[in-house]
Design a protein around this motif. Structure first.
Motif, short mmCIF file in Angstrom:
data_model
loop_
_atom_site.label_atom_id
_atom_site.label_comp_id
_atom_site.label_asym_id
_atom_site.label_seq_id
_atom_site.Cartn_x
_atom_site.Cartn_y
_atom_site.Cartn_z
N UNK A 72 10.56 2.48 8.95
CA UNK A 72 9.69 2.15 8.08
C UNK A 72 9.03 3.60 7.39
N UNK A 73 8.89 4.67 7.99
CA UNK A 73 8.60 5.77 7.15
C UNK A 73 9.52 6.28 6.49
N UNK A 107 0.81 -1.35 -0.04
CA UNK A 107 0.10 -0.08 0.06
C UNK A 107 0.83 1.29 0.24
N UNK A 108 1.90 1.23 0.50
CA UNK A 108 2.95 2.20 0.60
C UNK A 108 3.53 2.58 -0.65
N UNK A 164 11.92 4.49 4.81
CA UNK A 164 12.08 3.83 3.86
C UNK A 164 11.60 4.50 2.58
N UNK A 165 10.46 4.85 2.61
CA UNK A 165 9.77 5.36 1.40
C UNK A 165 10.06 7.20 1.21
N UNK A 166 10.97 7.39 1.91
CA UNK A 166 11.41 8.75 1.76
C UNK A 166 13.02 8.89 1.38
N UNK A 167 13.81 7.64 1.24
CA UNK A 167 15.31 7.52 1.03
C UNK A 167 15.69 6.87 -0.13
N UNK A 168 16.69 7.26 -0.72
CA UNK A 168 17.31 6.53 -1.79
C UNK A 168 17.96 5.24 -1.56
N UNK A 169 17.81 4.77 -0.27
CA UNK A 169 18.56 3.68 0.25
C UNK A 169 17.65 2.85 1.01
N UNK A 170 16.41 2.50 0.62
CA UNK A 170 15.42 1.86 1.43
C UNK A 170 15.72 0.80 2.21
N UNK A 199 2.33 8.36 5.80
CA UNK A 199 2.64 8.83 7.31
C UNK A 199 2.60 7.63 8.04
N UNK A 200 3.59 7.04 8.82
CA UNK A 200 3.70 6.04 9.71
C UNK A 200 3.76 6.23 11.10
#
Length: 364
Positions: free
Chosen positions: A312-313, A85-86, A315-321, A97-98
Motif C-alpha cells: 500500500x505504501x 486520504x492518501x 502504491x503512492x510512490x510508484x508509476x504503476x500503482x 507513511x503506512x
C-alpha cells in the motif's frame, strides 16, 4: 516530500485541532492528513478480527450472513477512506507513511494522535464489548439516537470534527498547492457508491471525498442512513454497529419521527471466542504463550500484514500503482485465510477462549 513522522501514540490530533484556522498552512495539512491515514488504518484490524471470528458454519436464518456482510462492507469503506486520504496528501506534495514502525497501531491502546482519548482500542472476536468499541470509534459529535454522553474527563475530539478542520485548511490553501500529482485511481464502487478511490485535483473533489468519509462513518445530522451505500437503506457505520450492539434493527417511528432500536431482532452470530490480544502480542502473556506451531501461524499472519502495508505504501510512490494495490488486496485475502486458522486454536489456560491475530508489524 515525506510526511512528518508523528508517533502513533501522541497528542498530535489534539494539538492540530487546537491550532487556529488561520495558522493551518500546508505543513499543518500534511501532518493532519498523515494522522488521518493512521486513523483509517487503525480501524481495520479490530473490525477484521471481529469479522474473522464469526463461525462460517453459523447461518442462523441468515442473521450471521447479514452481520458478516455489514462488517465486511464497513472494512471496505475504511480501505477506500484511507486511499482517498492518501490522495489528499500526495496532491499537496506529501508522501503517505503506512509501513513504518513509528506509525503502527498499538493494541490495546489509544487511537492515533489523541483522538477520542478515553477510548482504548483492542483486538478480539465479535462481542458486545467490541461493538461498543466500534461504536465509540465511529461516534458522531451529536448522534441522533443513543445519545451517549461524554465520559468523565473526556475532551471530545471526534474523527468527524478532525475532518472538518482538514477541510477548512484545504479551503484556505492557495489553489496552486493542489497539484493533482501521484493520484491513485482504483474502483471499489461494488462496495458502495462513494467507494471508488479517485484522483483529487481540486477543492471540489476534496470536499466530496471528505463528505463521503464523514457520512459513511457517522451518517448525517438528520438521518442514520449512509448517503453513499452499497445497498438501499444501508446505515452508516456508527448506527450499523449500534443496532448490532442493541440486537434490534434501527427503525423510524412513524408517529414521532424518531429513530429507535425497536425493529426486528438482530441476534449476534455464533463466533470463535477469540480473546483480547495482549499488548505486544501473545508472547507477552506468560499463561498463554504460544507453542512453536501456534507461533509459526501467528508469525505467518504478521509477515503477510507487513507485506500488505508495504504494498500500500509503495502504491503512492510508484508509476504503476494498480499492480501494488492488487498485491495488497491479495495479501488481505491471505490474511483472512491465515486468521481462520488462528481463531480456532484454544488458549492453553483452559478458559475456552481462542487465539486472535496480533497485527504486529515486522521490521525484519
Amino acid at each position: 516530500m515525506t510526511a512528518v513522522i508523528a508517533a502513533y501514540e501522541s497528542d498530535s490530533i489534539s494539538r492540530l485541532l487546537r491550532t487556529p484556522t488561520e495558522e493551518c498552512d500546508v505543513e499543518w495539512l500534511r501532518e493532519a492528513l498523515q494522522q488521518a491515514i493512521l486513523i483509517e488504518i487503525a480501524t481495520i484490524a479490530p473490525y477484521s478480527c471481529a469479522l474473522w471470528s464469526i463461525d462460517l458454519t453459523d447461518d442462523s436464518e441468515g442473521d450471521a450472513a447479514r452481520i458478516r456482510h455489514d462488517i465486511r462492507e464497513i472494512i471496505f469503506d475504511e480501505m477506500s477512506h484511507m486511499g482517498l486520504v492518501c490522495n489528499m496528501l500526495t496532491t499537496i506534495g506529501g508522501t503517505p507513511l503506512i509501513a513504518h514502525e513509528e506509525v503502527m497501531p498499538k493494541y490495546p491502546g489509544p487511537l492515533p494522535g489523541g483522538v477520542r482519548p478515553c477510548i482504548r482500542a483492542f483486538l478480539s472476536g465479535l462481542s458486545r464489548d467490541s461493538l461498543e468499541l466500534f461504536s465509540e470509534i465511529e461516534k458522531p459529535e451529536i448522534p441522533i439516537v443513543s445519545r451517549m454522553g461524554l465520559r468523565a474527563g473526556e475532551t471530545y475530539t471526534s474523527i468527524g470534527i478532525f475532518y472538518d478542520k482538514i477541510l477548512e485548511a484545504f479551503k484556505k490553501l492557495p489553489p496552486e498547492y493542489i497539484t493533482g500529482e501521484r493520484q491513485v485511481e482504483f474502483r471499489l464502487s461494488s462496495h458502495g457508491q462513494g467507494n471508488d478511490i479517485v484522483p483529487l485535483r481540486d477543492i471540489t473533489a476534496i470536499e466530496k471525498a471528505i463528505e463521503i468519509i464523514k457520512e459513511q462513518g457517522e451518517g448525517t445530522s438528520t438521518s442514520p442512513e449512509n448517503p453513499f451505500p452499497g445497498q438501499a437503506g444501508e446505515l452508516s457505520h456508527y448506527y450499523t454497529f449500534r443496532q448490532m450492539f442493541h440486537g434490534r434493527k434501527l427503525v423510524k417511528n412513524e408517529t414521532t419521527g424518531k429513530w429507535e432500536f425497536t425493529g426486528p431482532e438482530i441476534p449476534l452470530p455464533r463466533t470463535h471466542p477469540a480473546a483480547v490480544v495482549p499488548r505486544g502480542g501473545w508472547q507477552n502473556d506468560p499463561v498463554n504463550r504460544p507453542n512453536a506451531d501456534t507461533q509459526a501461524v501467528l508469525n505467518e499472519f504478521n509477515e503477510t500484514y507487513t507485506e500488505m502495508l508495504t504494498f500500500l505504501e509503495g502504491a503512492w510512490q510508484s508509476a504503476e500503482p494498480i499492480s501494488l494495490i492488487g498485491q495488497a488486496i491479495g495479501a488481505m485475502g491471505n490474511m483472512r485465510s491465515i486468521a481462520s486458522r488462528i481463531v480456532v486454536i484454544p488458549l492453553p489456560d483452559g478458559s475456552g477462549r481462542t487465539y486472535c491475530p496480533e497485527f504486529l508489524y515486522r521490521t525484519n
